[in-house]
Scaffold this motif. Structure first.
Motif, PDB file in Angstrom:
ATOM      1  N   HIS B   5       0.831  -1.193   0.000  1.00 33.11           N
ATOM      2  CA  HIS B   5       0.000   0.000   0.000  1.00 33.11           C
ATOM      3  C   HIS B   5       0.877   1.261   0.000  1.00 33.11           C
ATOM      4  O   HIS B   5       0.677   2.184  -0.798  1.00 33.11           O
ATOM      5  CB  HIS B   5      -0.871  -0.047   1.264  1.00 33.11           C
ATOM      6  N   LEU B   6       1.870   1.260   0.889  1.00 30.55           N
ATOM      7  CA  LEU B   6       2.761   2.425   1.016  1.00 30.55           C
ATOM      8  C   LEU B   6       3.591   2.633  -0.251  1.00 30.55           C
ATOM      9  O   LEU B   6       3.763   3.755  -0.723  1.00 30.55           O
ATOM     10  CB  LEU B   6       3.707   2.239   2.209  1.00 30.55           C
ATOM     11  N   ASP B   7       4.096   1.505  -0.789  1.00 28.47           N
ATOM     12  CA  ASP B   7       4.895   1.601  -2.017  1.00 28.47           C
ATOM     13  C   ASP B   7       4.054   2.132  -3.176  1.00 28.47           C
ATOM     14  O   ASP B   7       4.520   2.957  -3.978  1.00 28.47           O
ATOM     15  CB  ASP B   7       5.471   0.224  -2.382  1.00 28.47           C
ATOM     16  N   ALA B   8       2.823   1.643  -3.258  1.00 30.57           N
ATOM     17  CA  ALA B   8       1.921   2.091  -4.326  1.00 30.57           C
ATOM     18  C   ALA B   8       1.636   3.582  -4.185  1.00 30.57           C
ATOM     19  O   ALA B   8       1.657   4.332  -5.176  1.00 30.57           O
ATOM     20  CB  ALA B   8       0.611   1.294  -4.258  1.00 30.57           C
ATOM     21  N   PHE B   9       1.424   3.994  -2.951  1.00 33.49           N
ATOM     22  CA  PHE B   9       1.143   5.416  -2.703  1.00 33.49           C
ATOM     23  C   PHE B   9       2.348   6.260  -3.104  1.00 33.49           C
ATOM     24  O   PHE B   9       2.201   7.310  -3.751  1.00 33.49           O
ATOM     25  CB  PHE B   9       0.810   5.613  -1.216  1.00 33.49           C
ATOM     26  N   ASP B  10       3.515   5.785  -2.772  1.00 32.37           N
ATOM     27  CA  ASP B  10       4.736   6.514  -3.102  1.00 32.37           C
ATOM     28  C   ASP B  10       4.920   6.614  -4.619  1.00 32.37           C
ATOM     29  O   ASP B  10       5.320   7.656  -5.147  1.00 32.37           O
ATOM     30  CB  ASP B  10       5.925   5.790  -2.455  1.00 32.37           C
ATOM     31  N   LYS B  11       4.606   5.499  -5.296  1.00 35.05           N
ATOM     32  CA  LYS B  11       4.712   5.486  -6.760  1.00 35.05           C
ATOM     33  C   LYS B  11       3.763   6.511  -7.369  1.00 35.05           C
ATOM     34  O   LYS B  11       4.140   7.274  -8.278  1.00 35.05           O
ATOM     35  CB  LYS B  11       4.352   4.060  -7.253  1.00 35.05           C
ATOM     36  N   CYS B  12       2.538   6.516  -6.866  1.00 36.70           N
ATOM     37  CA  CYS B  12       1.542   7.475  -7.371  1.00 36.70           C
ATOM     38  C   CYS B  12       1.983   8.913  -7.131  1.00 36.70           C
ATOM     39  O   CYS B  12       1.742   9.794  -7.958  1.00 36.70           O
ATOM     40  CB  CYS B  12       0.194   7.227  -6.702  1.00 36.70           C
ATOM     41  N   MET B  13       2.632   9.125  -5.992  1.00 36.78           N
ATOM     42  CA  MET B  13       3.130  10.465  -5.670  1.00 36.78           C
ATOM     43  C   MET B  13       4.170  10.896  -6.701  1.00 36.78           C
ATOM     44  O   MET B  13       4.191  12.037  -7.153  1.00 36.78           O
ATOM     45  CB  MET B  13       3.764  10.460  -4.274  1.00 36.78           C
ATOM     46  N   GLU B  14       5.030   9.939  -7.060  1.00 34.57           N
ATOM     47  CA  GLU B  14       6.066  10.245  -8.055  1.00 34.57           C
ATOM     48  C   GLU B  14       5.435  10.610  -9.393  1.00 34.57           C
ATOM     49  O   GLU B  14       5.876  11.538 -10.076  1.00 34.57           O
ATOM     50  CB  GLU B  14       6.996   9.035  -8.234  1.00 34.57           C
ATOM     51  N   LEU B  15       4.380   9.866  -9.737  1.00 31.51           N
ATOM     52  CA  LEU B  15       3.675  10.152 -11.001  1.00 31.51           C
ATOM     53  C   LEU B  15       3.050  11.535 -10.960  1.00 31.51           C
ATOM     54  O   LEU B  15       3.111  12.291 -11.930  1.00 31.51           O
ATOM     55  CB  LEU B  15       2.598   9.075 -11.251  1.00 31.51           C
ATOM     56  N   LEU B  16       2.445  11.838  -9.840  1.00 35.47           N
ATOM     57  CA  LEU B  16       1.821  13.158  -9.689  1.00 35.47           C
ATOM     58  C   LEU B  16       2.861  14.270  -9.810  1.00 35.47           C
ATOM     59  O   LEU B  16       2.620  15.284 -10.462  1.00 35.47           O
ATOM     60  CB  LEU B  16       1.138  13.271  -8.321  1.00 35.47           C
ATOM     61  N   GLU B  17       4.005  14.040  -9.181  1.00 38.23           N
ATOM     62  CA  GLU B  17       5.100  15.029  -9.239  1.00 38.23           C
ATOM     63  C   GLU B  17       5.535  15.245 -10.687  1.00 38.23           C
ATOM     64  O   GLU B  17       5.899  16.346 -11.090  1.00 38.23           O
ATOM     65  CB  GLU B  17       6.308  14.536  -8.425  1.00 38.23           C
ATOM     66  N   ALA B  18       5.510  14.169 -11.447  1.00 33.03           N
ATOM     67  CA  ALA B  18       5.934  14.239 -12.858  1.00 33.03           C
ATOM     68  C   ALA B  18       4.839  14.828 -13.746  1.00 33.03           C
ATOM     69  O   ALA B  18       5.023  14.940 -14.969  1.00 33.03           O
ATOM     70  CB  ALA B  18       6.317  12.846 -13.332  1.00 33.03           C
ATOM     71  N   GLY B  19       3.687  15.129 -13.167  1.00 31.20           N
ATOM     72  CA  GLY B  19       2.599  15.772 -13.912  1.00 31.20           C
ATOM     73  C   GLY B  19       1.656  14.795 -14.580  1.00 31.20           C
ATOM     74  O   GLY B  19       0.828  15.188 -15.409  1.00 31.20           O
ATOM     75  N   ILE B  20       1.753  13.536 -14.243  1.00 31.06           N
ATOM     76  CA  ILE B  20       0.870  12.510 -14.825  1.00 31.06           C
ATOM     77  C   ILE B  20      -0.460  12.530 -14.082  1.00 31.06           C
ATOM     78  O   ILE B  20      -0.471  12.623 -12.840  1.00 31.06           O
ATOM     79  CB  ILE B  20       1.550  11.116 -14.744  1.00 31.06           C
ATOM     80  N   PRO B  21      -1.589  12.444 -14.824  1.00 29.79           N
ATOM     81  CA  PRO B  21      -2.904  12.521 -14.162  1.00 29.79           C
ATOM     82  C   PRO B  21      -3.112  11.397 -13.146  1.00 29.79           C
ATOM     83  O   PRO B  21      -2.554  10.308 -13.272  1.00 29.79           O
ATOM     84  CB  PRO B  21      -3.900  12.393 -15.316  1.00 29.79           C
ATOM     85  N   LEU B  22      -3.958  11.705 -12.201  1.00 32.69           N
ATOM     86  CA  LEU B  22      -4.244  10.777 -11.100  1.00 32.69           C
ATOM     87  C   LEU B  22      -4.825   9.452 -11.615  1.00 32.69           C
ATOM     88  O   LEU B  22      -4.507   8.376 -11.098  1.00 32.69           O
ATOM     89  CB  LEU B  22      -5.235  11.477 -10.157  1.00 32.69           C
ATOM     90  N   GLU B  23      -5.654   9.554 -12.671  1.00 34.19           N
ATOM     91  CA  GLU B  23      -6.342   8.359 -13.186  1.00 34.19           C
ATOM     92  C   GLU B  23      -5.346   7.317 -13.697  1.00 34.19           C
ATOM     93  O   GLU B  23      -5.591   6.114 -13.567  1.00 34.19           O
ATOM     94  CB  GLU B  23      -7.300   8.758 -14.321  1.00 34.19           C
ATOM     95  N   ASP B  24      -4.229   7.784 -14.252  1.00 35.87           N
ATOM     96  CA  ASP B  24      -3.215   6.855 -14.765  1.00 35.87           C
ATOM     97  C   ASP B  24      -2.625   6.005 -13.641  1.00 35.87           C
ATOM     98  O   ASP B  24      -2.269   4.845 -13.837  1.00 35.87           O
ATOM     99  CB  ASP B  24      -2.085   7.622 -15.456  1.00 35.87           C
ATOM    100  N   CYS B  25      -2.561   6.609 -12.493  1.00 35.90           N
ATOM    101  CA  CYS B  25      -2.037   5.877 -11.333  1.00 35.90           C
ATOM    102  C   CYS B  25      -3.002   4.765 -10.927  1.00 35.90           C
ATOM    103  O   CYS B  25      -2.577   3.643 -10.622  1.00 35.90           O
ATOM    104  CB  CYS B  25      -1.838   6.858 -10.192  1.00 35.90           C
ATOM    105  N   PHE B  26      -4.270   5.067 -10.978  1.00 39.18           N
ATOM    106  CA  PHE B  26      -5.258   4.070 -10.535  1.00 39.18           C
ATOM    107  C   PHE B  26      -5.412   2.926 -11.526  1.00 39.18           C
ATOM    108  O   PHE B  26      -5.929   1.869 -11.178  1.00 39.18           O
ATOM    109  CB  PHE B  26      -6.611   4.742 -10.271  1.00 39.18           C
ATOM    110  N   ILE B  27      -4.979   3.156 -12.767  1.00 41.41           N
ATOM    111  CA  ILE B  27      -4.975   2.044 -13.737  1.00 41.41           C
ATOM    112  C   ILE B  27      -4.011   0.964 -13.245  1.00 41.41           C
ATOM    113  O   ILE B  27      -4.275  -0.218 -13.329  1.00 41.41           O
ATOM    114  CB  ILE B  27      -4.573   2.558 -15.150  1.00 41.41           C
ATOM    115  N   LYS B  28      -2.915   1.436 -12.669  1.00 41.02           N
ATOM    116  CA  LYS B  28      -1.904   0.499 -12.168  1.00 41.02           C
ATOM    117  C   LYS B  28      -2.342  -0.190 -10.881  1.00 41.02           C
ATOM    118  O   LYS B  28      -2.047  -1.353 -10.654  1.00 41.02           O
ATOM    119  CB  LYS B  28      -0.589   1.261 -11.904  1.00 41.02           C
ATOM    120  N   TYR B  29      -3.032   0.557 -10.033  1.00 40.76           N
ATOM    121  CA  TYR B  29      -3.453  -0.001  -8.729  1.00 40.76           C
ATOM    122  C   TYR B  29      -4.961   0.197  -8.546  1.00 40.76           C
ATOM    123  O   TYR B  29      -5.401   1.011  -7.727  1.00 40.76           O
ATOM    124  CB  TYR B  29      -2.718   0.696  -7.579  1.00 40.76           C
ATOM    125  N   PRO B  30      -5.752  -0.526  -9.325  1.00 44.23           N
ATOM    126  CA  PRO B  30      -7.217  -0.288  -9.253  1.00 44.23           C
ATOM    127  C   PRO B  30      -7.819  -0.627  -7.890  1.00 44.23           C
ATOM    128  O   PRO B  30      -8.751   0.032  -7.441  1.00 44.23           O
ATOM    129  CB  PRO B  30      -7.778  -1.205 -10.340  1.00 44.23           C
TER     130      PRO B  30
END
Lengths: 209, 462
Positions: B5-30
C-alpha cells in the motif's frame, strides 16, 4: 532558550541532530569552522547555499512571501548570534537552520492564533457559486484564501507530520534526505507522510478539495 | 496499511510530481483507488502550495543585513577581547567544539566537567590553605565558614557535638599560636577555667589578664560563680606580652540547682529561670513540678539551654568538662547495672579543690570517706578508685600516689617540669609543655602560675 530546551524542541519537532552523512558532516563542519570566524566570505557562501532551502520551507508554511522573507532573514540572524554566543550548530548546519525556521514559523502561527479569527466558510460559500476565469482577481484572491486555509490546516498537524509534509512537499527533499534529517528510516517516513496527508484530508473536508 | 500500500502510494506520488494525471495511477493499482483517491487529491493540493521561486531581491536583502550584523558582532568581539577574557575562553571553546563534533552532548559534558574540576581544585586549595590561617588572616573567614558548613552537614547530633568540641579546641590552639607569634588580635574562645587569681586566670592553658574593664558574667541571677573546672567563654585581645587581655568572660556551662516550677514542651521554669529544652536534653525519668533538680546549663546567645536535668540526689554535681580525649568512662557509657561498681583511673593530678580533684582533666569528688594517701601534690601521678553516682558524677573512694615504675603499660605519663622549689607548697607549677605521646603534639602554657585558692583548698582537705 537554553541548550537543553533547544535540544528538547529539536527532538520534539522531529529533527535529528545526527541525521547527516559523514561526508556531509565534514563539509558542514568546515563551514561551521569558517562561520565561527565571522568571515564575510564564509557567511556569504553559507547564506547563498542555504537561503533557498530556508526560504522555501518558510514560504511553504506561510501565505505571505514577505513574511517568508522575514522569517528566512531572521533564521540567519539567529545563526550569527548563536555562533557569536557559542551556542551555534556543531555538526548539522542544515538541520539547525531548518529547525530554527520551523520554530520561527511556529511562533508566527502562534501570533496568528492569538488574533480574532475570520469565518473562512463564508468566503468559500460566496466564491463557489460564481464561474470566473483563473486570471480573475476574485479567483486569485480565492486561491490565496484556500492556500491560507491549507497552510493553517497543515499547522494543526502534529510536529512530525508538519515536518514531513514541509520537507517532502515544500523543499522537495527525497525520502532518504527527509529520513536523514528526521533521524528515521525511509519506510517510516513513507508511513508518516501517508498518515499526515490522511489527517490533512480529514481536517480540510471535501469543500476545499 | 501494508508495505504494498505504502509503495503504491509513493509510486503514485512520483507520477503526480511528474505531472501525470491521477487516473493513470489508478490504472496500475485499481484495488487501492477507493482508499487512496482522496488522499492523493490532498497531496496534489499540497504540491500546488509549493512556490519554487526564491526572489533574488530577497536573497540580496537578507545577505546585506546578515553581513552588516556580522560586522557589528566582529567589532563588538574585538572590543570585548581587549578587556575581556576571550584569551581564556577561546581555547576552551575550541576544545569543546572539537568534542561537540563527535557528539554535542560530549562537548557539553567536557565543558561541565572542566568547570567542575577547576572549581574543585580551586576550592580544595583554598580550603587546605585556609586550614592553617589564624584570626586576622585574610583566609580565616574561609576556614570558619568551612567549619560551620561541616558542622551543619553532619546528620548525627553526636558526631556534630564531637566536631564542635574539636573546633572549639582549635580556637584555643589558634590563640596559643597568636601568643607565640606575639600578634595583637581580637579573639574569642571557649575553654576550661583552670585557676583563678585576682589579676589573671588560666583558661585551657592560656593566661588571661583580668583588669578593671573586664566584664565577668556569672550565671542566672548571679547565683552561679566561676570556679576551676567551669567552662567559660573569653572575648579579648592577645598582646605581645603573651597574655590575653579579657574584655568579657562569661560562664558557658555550669550547674544550676533549683526547684521545678513549670514544665512546658519548649522550656522549663526552674526557680524563676527559664531553660530551653531541646531534643538533645537529657531528662531524668519521673521529674515533676516541685522536685529539686540539678540543671546542666549551656549559655548560648539564644538563651540558657538545658543540657541535662537531673534529680538532685547528690550534693555535689560534676561540673561539665568537655574533654574529647578522656580515658575515663563517661557517665552515659556506664550501664545502669555497673553504677554501683567501682572504677579506677590513673593520671596526673591537675587540680585540688575543696570539693573535688581534677585528675587528667576528669573531676572526681572527694568526700569525707575518701581514703587519701599522704604526700600527694599537684603534678603527681595518682591512682583513684571511684564510683559513678546516679547523676553521672564520680566520687573518689581511694586515692593513692603511684611511682612512674608502677604505671601500667597503657599509661604514659606527661612530661612535667618540676617546680623551682619543691618545698614551697604555696606555689604550684602548672604544666609548661605537655607532650602527648600518642598525638605527638605539644601545647604551651605559661610557667609558675600562682593558684593560692587551690592550694588553700588543698590544705583544707582532711
Amino acid at each position: 532558550m537554553s541548550y537543553w530546551q533547544s535540544l528538547a524542541t529539536y527532538n520534539k519537532i522531529g529533527f535529528h541532530r545526527f541525521g547527516v552523512s559523514p561526508r556531509q558532516m565534514s563539509v558542514e563542519s568546515s563551514e561551521i569552522d569558517l562561520l565561527n570566524t565571522l568571515d564575510p566570505q564564509a557567511i556569504t557562501a553559507i547564506h547563498n547555499r542555504y537561503y533557498p532551502e530556508v526560504y522555501r520551507f518558510a514560504r511553504f508554511r506561510v501565505s505571505d512571501e514577505v513574511i517568508a522573507e522575514d522569517i528566512a532573514g531572521d533564521v540567519f540572524m539567529h545563526l550569527l548570534d548563536a555562533v557569536h554566543n557559542s551556542r551555534g550548530p556543531y555538526t548539522n548546519l542544515r538541520g539547525w537552520l531548518l529547525r530554527t525556521t520551523a520554530n520561527i514559523v511556529n511562533d508566527h502561527f502562534r501570533k496568528i492564533y492569538n488574533r480574532p479569527k475570520e469565518d473562512s466558510s463564508e468566503i468559500l460559500e460566496n466564491s463557489s457559486d460564481l464561474y470566473l476565469s483563473q486570471s480573475d482577481p476574485v479567483v486569485i484572491s480565492d486561491q490565496a484564501e484556500r492556500n491560507q486555509l491549507l497552510q493553517l490546516a497543515i499547522d494543526k498537524l502534529t510536529s512530525a507530520q508538519k515536518l514531513v509534509i514541509t520537507l517532502r512537499f515544500g523543499n522537495r527533499f527525497s525520502l532518504e534526505e527527509t529520513a536523514q534529517l528526521m533521524g528515521k528510516k525511509a519506510n517510516t517516513i513513507k508511513a508518516l507522510q501517508y498518515r499526515a496527508l490522511a489527517a490533512l484530508r480529514q481536517k480540510l473536508g471535501s469543500d476545499l478539495l | 496499511m501494508n508495505q504494498r500500500h505504502l509503495d503504491a502510494f509513493d509510486k503514485c506520488m512520483e507520477l503526480l510530481e511528474a505531472g501525470i494525471p491521477l487516473e493513470d495511477c489508478f490504472i496500475k493499482y485499481p484495488d487501492l483507488e477507493p482508499e487512496m483517491r482522496e488522499i492523493l487529491k490532498t497531496a496534489k493540493k499540497v504540491m500546488d502550495l509549493r512556490d519554487e521561486q526564491v526572489p533574488i531581491e530577497a536573497i540580496n536583502r537578507s545577505r546585506i543585513k546578515l553581513l552588516s550584523r556580522a560586522k557589528l558582532l566582529v567589532s563588538g568581539k574585538q572590543n570585548t577581547s581587549v578587556f575581556g577574557v576571550q584569551w581564556f575562553i577561546k581555547p576552551i571553546r575550541r576544545i569543546v567544539n572539537g568534542f561537540s563534533r563527535l557528539s554535542p552532548l560530549a562537548g557539553r559534558l567536557v565543558l561541565v566537567s572542566g568547570i567542575t574540576g577547576v572549581l574543585i581544585l580551586f576550592s580544595s586549595g583554598l580550603v587546605i590553605t585556609s586550614a592553617k590561617s589564624l584570626p586576622g588572616d585574610s583566609l580565616y573567614p574561609v576556614k570558619r565558614a568551612v567549619e560551620d558548613i561541616s558542622v551543619h552537614l553532619v546528620p548525627n547530633s553526636e558526631t556534630r557535638s564531637v566536631y564542635e568540641i574539636n573546633y572549639s579546641q582549635q580556637r584555643v590552639e589558634e590563640v596559643k599560636r597568636l601568643i607565640e607569634l606575639k600578634r595583637i588580635q581580637r579573639i574569642s574562645f571557649e575553654g576550661i577555667l583552670e585557676s583563678i587569681s585576682s589579676t589573671s586566670w588560666i583558661i585551657s592553658g592560656i593566661p588571661v589578664n583580668i583588669n578593671a574593664t573586664t566584664t565577668i558574667v556569672n550565671g542566672p541571677g548571679g547565683t552561679q560563680f566561676f570556679e576551676p573546672g567551669s567552662a567559660v567563654e573569653v572575648e579579648g585581645i592577645t598582646n605581645v606580652q603573651g597574655w590575653v587581655v579579657a574584655n568579657e568572660i562569661h560562664l558557658r556551662e555550669y550547674q544550676y540547682i533549683g526547684m521545678v516550677e513549670k514544665i512546658f514542651t519548649k522550656y522549663w521554669q526552674i526557680s524563676g529561670i527559664k531553660f530551653i529544652i531541646t531534643s538533645g536534653t537529657q531528662i531524668d525519668i519521673g521529674i515533676q513540678e516541685g522536685d529539686d533538680v540539678t540543671v546542666l546549663v549551656r549559655s548560648e546567645d539564644s538563651g540558657l539551654h538545658a543540657l541535662a536535668i537531673l534529680h538532685d540526689v547528690h550534693p555535689n554535681v560534676t561540673p561539665i568538662m568537655p574533654q574529647p580525649n578522656l580515658t575515663t568512662p563517661m557517665s552515659s557509657q556506664v550501664p545502669e547495672s555497673n553504677i554501683e561498681e567501682d572504677h579506677q583511673i590513673t593520671g596526673d593530678l591537675d587540680e585540688i579543690s575543696g570539693k573535688y580533684w581534677i585528675v587528667s582533666g576528669q573531676i572526681i569528688y572527694v568526700v569525707g570517706g575518701t581514703h587519701i594517701s599522704d604526700g600527694i601534690n599537684i603534678g603527681d601521678s595518682i591512682s583513684v578508685v571511684y564510683r559513678v553516682e546516679l547523676n553521672g558524677s564520680y566520687t573518689a573512694i581511694e586515692i593513692e600516689k603511684i611511682d612512674n615504675d608502677e604505671h601500667p603499660e597503657e599509661y604514659r605519663p606527661r612530661e612535667t617540669p618540676e617546680s623551682g622549689d619543691e618545698s614551697d607548697s604555696q606555689e604550684t607549677s602548672t604544666v609548661t609543655i605537655n607532650v602527648d605521646d600518642e598525638r605527638g603534639e605539644s601545647t604551651y602554657t605559661p610557667e609558675h602560675q600562682e593558684t593560692p585558692e587551690a592550694t588553700e583548698e588543698h590544705q583544707a582537705i582532711p
